[in-house]
Design a protein around this motif. Structure first.
Motif, short mmCIF file in Angstrom:
data_model
loop_
_atom_site.label_atom_id
_atom_site.label_comp_id
_atom_site.label_asym_id
_atom_site.label_seq_id
_atom_site.Cartn_x
_atom_site.Cartn_y
_atom_site.Cartn_z
N SER A 76 1.35 -1.24 -0.35
CA SER A 76 0.33 0.31 0.06
C SER A 76 0.94 1.49 -0.24
CB SER A 76 -0.79 -0.50 1.51
OG SER A 76 0.17 0.11 2.49
N ASP A 122 -0.62 14.22 -11.31
CA ASP A 122 -0.26 12.33 -10.81
C ASP A 122 -0.27 11.74 -8.90
OD1 ASP A 122 -1.34 12.01 -13.23
OD2 ASP A 122 0.71 12.41 -13.51
N TYR A 123 1.00 12.83 -8.41
CA TYR A 123 1.00 12.89 -7.01
C TYR A 123 1.07 13.99 -6.51
CZ TYR A 123 5.66 13.84 -7.06
OH TYR A 123 7.29 13.76 -7.68
N TRP A 161 -5.99 13.26 2.57
CA TRP A 161 -6.41 13.08 1.81
C TRP A 161 -6.41 11.65 1.80
CZ3 TRP A 161 -5.80 16.57 -1.59
CH2 TRP A 161 -5.05 16.18 -3.70
N SER A 162 -5.86 10.95 2.15
CA SER A 162 -6.04 9.44 1.60
C SER A 162 -7.40 9.19 1.81
CB SER A 162 -4.74 8.72 2.37
OG SER A 162 -5.49 8.66 3.60
N SER A 163 -8.45 9.96 2.94
CA SER A 163 -9.62 9.67 2.80
C SER A 163 -10.53 9.56 1.98
CB SER A 163 -10.15 9.94 4.06
OG SER A 163 -10.46 10.84 4.54
N PHE A 195 -9.49 11.62 -1.42
CA PHE A 195 -8.96 12.29 -2.81
C PHE A 195 -8.25 10.12 -3.37
CE2 PHE A 195 -8.67 15.28 -0.90
CZ PHE A 195 -9.67 17.18 -1.88
N GLU A 196 -8.76 10.18 -4.44
CA GLU A 196 -8.19 9.42 -5.20
C GLU A 196 -6.31 9.85 -5.48
OE1 GLU A 196 -8.91 6.05 -5.65
OE2 GLU A 196 -10.72 6.91 -4.91
N ILE A 197 -6.52 11.17 -5.61
CA ILE A 197 -4.81 10.77 -5.38
C ILE A 197 -3.31 10.61 -4.86
CG2 ILE A 197 -2.66 12.37 -6.85
CD1 ILE A 197 -5.80 14.36 -7.85
N PRO A 198 -2.57 9.82 -5.48
CA PRO A 198 -1.79 9.53 -4.10
C PRO A 198 -1.11 10.27 -3.84
CG PRO A 198 -1.16 8.18 -6.12
CD PRO A 198 -2.35 9.28 -6.48
N CYS A 199 -0.25 10.57 -2.55
CA CYS A 199 0.41 11.13 -1.77
C CYS A 199 1.68 10.19 -0.85
CB CYS A 199 -0.76 11.88 -0.29
SG CYS A 199 -0.61 10.44 0.61
N ASP A 211 0.85 7.02 0.90
CA ASP A 211 0.47 5.74 -0.68
C ASP A 211 2.84 5.75 -1.37
OD1 ASP A 211 -1.73 5.33 -1.59
OD2 ASP A 211 -1.59 7.64 -1.69
#
Length: 210
Positions: A4, A124-125, A151-153, A155-159, A179
């Motif tokens: 992950s 993209d990130y 952010w992770s909860s 948005f789909e864009i990786p952090c 991510d």
């Protein structure tokens, strides 16, 4: 199966001399998603000369080669991506120059607003930090773990989490939703060498979330 959270290496400023061998050692020790090529104060011709062997090593290990700050250099090298600081241009400009398949990352410090703007501009990130003290660059922003959870909860864009990350302190960032862990000194300055560092990071990245 991809974990992950993945390891994102940032080069030291000195990438000449024995560094290509150290990079090969690091990438051979375990999974690495990307290398950010970060040199300062060199002209584009010299930067391209330094980048060439590193880019080839990354390609051989299927590791993305990301250029820091410089869209023109990323285009010249045919790099896999570019990482933009807040003063390095707009993701839309980078997309127009580099094309649809190139990875574009944006430094967002501790700002939810900047991160949302970057996402809307096609990044993209997004990268948050510095989470811990670091000697790699001057630290003006110190986000809390909450920004990764938020952010992770939503948005789909990786952090990407960055700043003073080591195998000893990195696990909470993984659990908060990062991510990628972006690491410089934690690998290149590791007392047992870069391969040992990559293996140690591999252990915290492969643990299931709590």
């Amino acid at each position: 199966m991809t974990p992950s959270c993945q390891l994102y290496l940032i080069s030291p400023l000195d990438v000449g001399g024995a560094f290509p061998d150290r990079l090969r050692e690091a990438l051979g020790a375990g999974p690495v998603a990307a290398l950010q090529f970060r040199v300062k104060g060199t002209d584009q011709h010299e930067a391209a000369r330094l980048a060439e062997p590193l880019q080839a090593i990354c390609a051989a290990h299927e590791v993305a080669f990301i250029v820091n700050d410089d869209m023109a250099l990323a285009k010249r090298l045919g790099a896999d991506g570019v990482h933009l600081g807040q003063g390095d241009g707009d993701p839309r400009e980078a997309r127009a120059l580099l094309g649809p398949s190139v990875q574009i990352g944006v430094t967002c410090h501790d700002s939810r607003h900047l991160a949302m703007e970057a996402g809307e501009a096609g990044a993209d990130y997004v990268a948050f930090g510095a989470f811990f003290p670091t000697t790699t660059k001057e630290v003006r922003h110190r986000p809390d773990l909450d920004i990764l959870i938020w952010w992770s909860s939503l948005f789909e864009i990786p952090c990407v989490a960055i700043g003073g990350i080591t195998p000893e302190n990195g696990r909470p960032l993984v659990e908060a939703g990062a991510d990628f862990l972006a690491v410089c000194g934690g690998v290149w300055n590791h007392p047992e060498g870069p391969a040992a560092a990559v293996r140690a990071f591999g252990e915290i990245l492969s643990q299931p979330a709590a």
